[in-house]
Design a protein around this motif. Structure first.
Motif, short mmCIF file in Angstrom:
data_model
loop_
_atom_site.label_atom_id
_atom_site.label_comp_id
_atom_site.label_asym_id
_atom_site.label_seq_id
_atom_site.Cartn_x
_atom_site.Cartn_y
_atom_site.Cartn_z
N GLY A 299 -19.06 -11.56 -3.70
CA GLY A 299 -18.63 -11.04 -2.41
C GLY A 299 -17.80 -9.78 -2.51
N ARG A 300 -18.18 -8.89 -3.42
CA ARG A 300 -17.46 -7.64 -3.64
C ARG A 300 -15.98 -7.90 -3.94
NH1 ARG A 300 -21.24 -3.81 -2.16
NH2 ARG A 300 -22.77 -4.49 -0.62
N GLY A 301 -15.73 -9.02 -4.62
CA GLY A 301 -14.37 -9.38 -5.01
C GLY A 301 -13.70 -10.36 -4.07
N PHE A 302 -14.29 -10.61 -2.91
CA PHE A 302 -13.67 -11.54 -1.96
C PHE A 302 -13.66 -12.96 -2.50
CE2 PHE A 302 -14.14 -14.56 1.62
CZ PHE A 302 -12.92 -14.33 2.23
N LEU A 303 -14.74 -13.34 -3.21
CA LEU A 303 -14.87 -14.71 -3.71
C LEU A 303 -14.26 -14.82 -5.11
CD1 LEU A 303 -18.51 -15.23 -2.46
CD2 LEU A 303 -16.48 -16.34 -1.54
N ALA A 304 -13.03 -14.43 -5.20
CA ALA A 304 -12.28 -14.51 -6.46
C ALA A 304 -10.92 -15.12 -6.15
CB ALA A 304 -12.14 -13.13 -7.09
N ASP A 305 -10.17 -15.42 -7.18
CA ASP A 305 -8.85 -16.01 -6.99
C ASP A 305 -7.85 -15.28 -7.90
OD1 ASP A 305 -6.80 -17.62 -6.21
OD2 ASP A 305 -7.47 -19.41 -7.29
N PRO A 306 -7.03 -14.38 -7.32
CA PRO A 306 -6.90 -14.09 -5.90
C PRO A 306 -8.05 -13.23 -5.40
CG PRO A 306 -5.46 -12.64 -7.11
CD PRO A 306 -6.07 -13.58 -8.13
N PRO A 307 -8.35 -13.30 -4.10
CA PRO A 307 -9.43 -12.48 -3.55
C PRO A 307 -9.01 -11.01 -3.50
CG PRO A 307 -8.27 -13.60 -1.78
CD PRO A 307 -7.71 -14.14 -3.07
N ALA A 308 -10.01 -10.14 -3.49
CA ALA A 308 -9.73 -8.71 -3.34
C ALA A 308 -8.96 -8.49 -2.03
CB ALA A 308 -11.05 -7.94 -3.31
N ASP A 309 -7.85 -7.78 -2.12
CA ASP A 309 -6.97 -7.57 -0.97
C ASP A 309 -7.04 -6.11 -0.55
OD1 ASP A 309 -4.98 -7.32 0.91
OD2 ASP A 309 -3.42 -8.26 -0.31
N PRO A 310 -7.58 -5.81 0.65
CA PRO A 310 -7.69 -4.42 1.09
C PRO A 310 -6.36 -3.67 1.07
CG PRO A 310 -8.90 -5.87 2.55
CD PRO A 310 -8.13 -6.76 1.63
N ALA A 311 -5.26 -4.39 1.18
CA ALA A 311 -3.96 -3.73 1.15
C ALA A 311 -3.69 -3.06 -0.19
CB ALA A 311 -2.85 -4.73 1.46
N ASN A 312 -4.40 -3.52 -1.23
CA ASN A 312 -4.20 -2.98 -2.57
C ASN A 312 -5.31 -2.03 -3.01
OD1 ASN A 312 -1.88 -4.59 -2.84
ND2 ASN A 312 -3.09 -6.33 -3.58
N PHE A 313 -6.26 -1.75 -2.13
CA PHE A 313 -7.39 -0.91 -2.52
C PHE A 313 -6.95 0.53 -2.73
CE2 PHE A 313 -10.93 -3.59 -0.30
CZ PHE A 313 -10.73 -4.59 -1.22
N HIS A 314 -7.57 1.19 -3.70
CA HIS A 314 -7.36 2.62 -3.92
C HIS A 314 -7.98 3.40 -2.77
CE1 HIS A 314 -7.99 6.59 -5.87
NE2 HIS A 314 -6.92 6.26 -6.58
N GLU A 315 -7.46 4.59 -2.52
CA GLU A 315 -7.95 5.37 -1.38
C GLU A 315 -9.43 5.73 -1.50
OE1 GLU A 315 -6.38 9.67 -3.20
OE2 GLU A 315 -5.52 8.86 -1.36
N THR A 316 -9.97 5.71 -2.72
CA THR A 316 -11.39 6.02 -2.89
C THR A 316 -12.28 4.78 -2.82
OG1 THR A 316 -11.21 5.85 -5.31
CG2 THR A 316 -10.86 8.03 -4.33
N ASP A 317 -11.70 3.62 -2.64
CA ASP A 317 -12.47 2.38 -2.57
C ASP A 317 -13.29 2.38 -1.28
OD1 ASP A 317 -13.22 -0.43 -2.19
OD2 ASP A 317 -11.78 -0.87 -3.76
#
Length: 338
Positions: free
Chosen positions: A205-223
């Protein structure tokens, strides 16, 4: 007994492949060259033998890295790449004309430092070129010995059947995960009927289905995730987090990580399904590879099916621009919300 290998065409590969997009772009800055090459080398050492790249990944750089890092070990892996979707003068373009496909293949062969690509996909349908013409170009490349198998990506069952009427389609690549179930509408059945492998990209899930899940608050500006995939936008993301509670509980029950659970679920959906998670992290590389050793019971698969029912995902899969480039079937509720 070990892990059962899976078929693409008449070749057998380890059931979990490696997606080679995000070593170069998409989810933040590219890996430094030495780290990217080390990751690719480590993948073969671990037992990955199905590598999946594309012309557009890093605008050719992903292919170059594979050629530079692994060209001398070419006999150890099944190599897939893609054409049609490209960047010209800084703009993304779709060009499915036969002459463009053949020129793209020649360029990919040089970057990959090989004389044959095992699996060559049409990355997206070109609405201005009949699918029969584009697949005809792949058939010519097979005849010329430049590719071994033809594939399609992010297309629906009708395109698959039309393409297969011209030349056998060894693989259909589709986004498929607990979070994205669209291939279940029609593509999976068509694949089974035609003997086509379903290559499941973004099975975590593009990192969503991980633990911890991908958090948009931590994404790089180029993500690109927030820009291109609305489920990561603030108005939708929090609504999806409750889905993870069941995944975490099930992962504990199965004795694996959430990412391994997600990959194992795709493997449980049929012997012709091959997930290709990508990563820039060596620990995750090893973890994803071992997901092939996780066996879920039919009851666990059914529970996950129900908990991640398609209508429970909050937000569209793609933004409008992305959705317009694919012909993968949509659920009625997606059309209504679109």
């Amino acid at each position: 007994m070990g892990v059962q290998r899976r078929k693409i065409g008449d070749r057998e590969v380890y059931p979990v492949g490696l997606g080679c997009m995000n070593i170069c772009h998409a989810y933040g800055p590219p890996l430094p060259e030495d780290e990217a090459k080390a990751l690719l080398t480590r993948s073969l050492d671990l037992g990955y033998d199905f590598l999946d790249t594309a012309t557009i990944y890093g605008v050719g750089r992903s292919e170059e890295l594979i050629g530079e890092a692994l060209g001398h070990r070419r006999q150890e892996y099944f190599l897939a790449s893609k054409c049609v979707l490209d960047v010209r003068d800084g703009e993304r373009v779709l060009d499915g004309r036969p002459e463009a496909i053949k020129a793209a293949c020649e360029a990919s062969l040089k970057r990959l430092k090989t004389d044959v690509i095992d699996l060559y996909y049409l990355h997206r349908p070109d609405p201005n070129v009949p699918i029969e013409d584009s697949v005809g170009a792949l058939a010519d490349l097979v005849s010329e010995g430049k590719i071994r198998f033809a594939g399609l990506s992010e297309m629906g069952a009708e395109d698959l059947r039309r393409g297969a009427a011209v030349h056998p389609i060894a693989a259909m690549q589709s986004e498929y995960s607990l979070w994205v179930r669209n291939p279940e509408i029609a593509v999976m059945q068509a694949c089974e009927e035609l003997g086509t492998a379903l290559v499941a990209f973004s099975p975590v899930g593009r990192g969503f289905l991980a633990d911890p899940p991908a958090d948009p608050a931590n994404f790089h500006e180029t993500d690109m995730r927030v820009r291109a995939f609305p489920r990561f936008r603030p108005e939708y993301y929090s609504g999806n987090l409750p889905l993870l509670a069941e995944a975490k509980a099930m992962a504990e029950e199965a004795g694996c990580s959430v990412a391994q659970l997600a990959i194992a679920w795709t493997l449980a959906k049929g012997p012709n399904v091959l997930p290709i998670p990508g990563t820039t992290n060596l620990k995750h590389l090893e973890e994803n590879h071992r997901a092939a050793e996780v066996t879920l019971t039919p009851e666990q698969v059914a529970r996950l099916d129900a908990h991640f029912a398609p209508e429970r995902a909050v937000g569209p899969r793609y933004n409008r621009i992305g959705q317009a480039t694919v012909t993968t079937e949509m659920y009625d509720f997606e059309k209504a919300n679109g």
